[in-house]
Enzyme design. Structure first.
Site, PDB file in Angstrom:
ATOM      1  N   HIS A   1       0.854  -1.191   0.000  1.00 53.54           N
ATOM      2  CA  HIS A   1       0.000   0.000   0.000  1.00 53.54           C
ATOM      3  C   HIS A   1       0.893   1.245   0.000  1.00 53.54           C
ATOM      4  O   HIS A   1       2.102   1.147   0.224  1.00 53.54           O
ATOM      5  CB  HIS A   1      -0.916   0.026   1.235  1.00 53.54           C
ATOM      6  CG  HIS A   1      -0.138   0.153   2.512  1.00 53.54           C
ATOM      7  ND1 HIS A   1       0.395  -0.934   3.176  1.00 53.54           N
ATOM      8  CD2 HIS A   1       0.246   1.246   3.221  1.00 53.54           C
ATOM      9  CE1 HIS A   1       1.064  -0.517   4.240  1.00 53.54           C
ATOM     10  NE2 HIS A   1       0.985   0.807   4.294  1.00 53.54           N
TER      11      HIS A   1
ATOM     12  N   HIS B   1       5.569   5.993  -1.031  1.00 55.70           N
ATOM     13  CA  HIS B   1       6.353   4.805  -1.356  1.00 55.70           C
ATOM     14  C   HIS B   1       5.557   3.556  -0.982  1.00 55.70           C
ATOM     15  O   HIS B   1       4.569   3.650  -0.258  1.00 55.70           O
ATOM     16  CB  HIS B   1       7.687   4.811  -0.592  1.00 55.70           C
ATOM     17  CG  HIS B   1       7.508   4.697   0.890  1.00 55.70           C
ATOM     18  ND1 HIS B   1       7.204   5.787   1.684  1.00 55.70           N
ATOM     19  CD2 HIS B   1       7.553   3.618   1.727  1.00 55.70           C
ATOM     20  CE1 HIS B   1       7.083   5.389   2.945  1.00 55.70           C
ATOM     21  NE2 HIS B   1       7.282   4.077   2.995  1.00 55.70           N
TER      22      HIS B   1
END
Length: 197
Positions: A37, A120
């Site tokens: 995620h 990220h």
């Protein structure tokens, strides 16, 4: 109450591309593919009333869906690396969404997030990995990238593990409204290029 955070999900095809980066680094604890995620805002442990208020406010966010792609890999912790990540191509809509979530959290009374938002996807947590092994691992994979994908929603996730890395539970889903120009862009990106004959 479990630890809460808001995030963007990674679609299956991009997650499969990320999974090919697993392995080849001693001391790495690889994140399970279903737990990939992009964290938008870490909220932490809150009481039930605060959690309900957060959900109510997040539910009022009215923003368009947008296109993202994952690009390049790196590590956090320069001299003593502690995690490996895949980068996210900057999208103004993602930063705007993250900024609105941050403002909502502060209005509710949560302290500002002390970390600068660095989008990220965490791929691995490192425990006693040697710097030279990390450098060697990264050097062979710097050209990693995925095809663009649409983010039609963001989610409120919870984590009951103290170590980090999952398993995560989706507590709430918040749809973003359809953006036709983004849908057209993504469709064009997936079409094979016409040969110049």
């Amino acid at each position: 109450m479990p630890r809460l955070f808001t995030a963007l999900e990674i679609p299956r095809n991009a997650a499969m591309s990320l999974s090919l980066l697993r392995g080849g680094l001693p001391g790495a604890r690889w994140i399970d593919v279903e737990n990939y995620h992009i964290t938008l805002r870490f909220i932490g442990d809150v009481d039930g009333r605060t959690a309900d208020e957060i959900v109510d406010r997040l539910d009022r966010i009215d923003r368009p869906e947008f296109s993202l792609s994952l690009n390049g890999i790196g590590s956090f912790g320069s001299k003593k690396p502690h995690s490996i990540w895949a980068g996210v191509t900057p999208a103004p809509e993602m930063y705007a969404l993250q900024g609105e979530i941050e403002r909502i959290c502060q209005r509710i009374g949560l302290p500002p997030d002390p970390r600068k938002f660095t989008p990220h996807v965490t791929l691995a947590r490192l425990k006693q990995s040697r710097l030279e092994d990390v450098v060697h691992y990264l050097s062979g994979r710097g050209d990693f990238q995925t095809v663009p994908f649409i983010t039609p929603r963001f989610v409120l996730l919870s984590s009951r593990e103290s170590v980090g890395g999952g398993p995560y539970l989706t507590e709430e889903v918040f749809p973003l409204h359809e953006n036709r120009s983004v849908a057209n862009f993504a469709a064009r990106a997936l079409q094979p290029e016409k040969s110049m004959v």
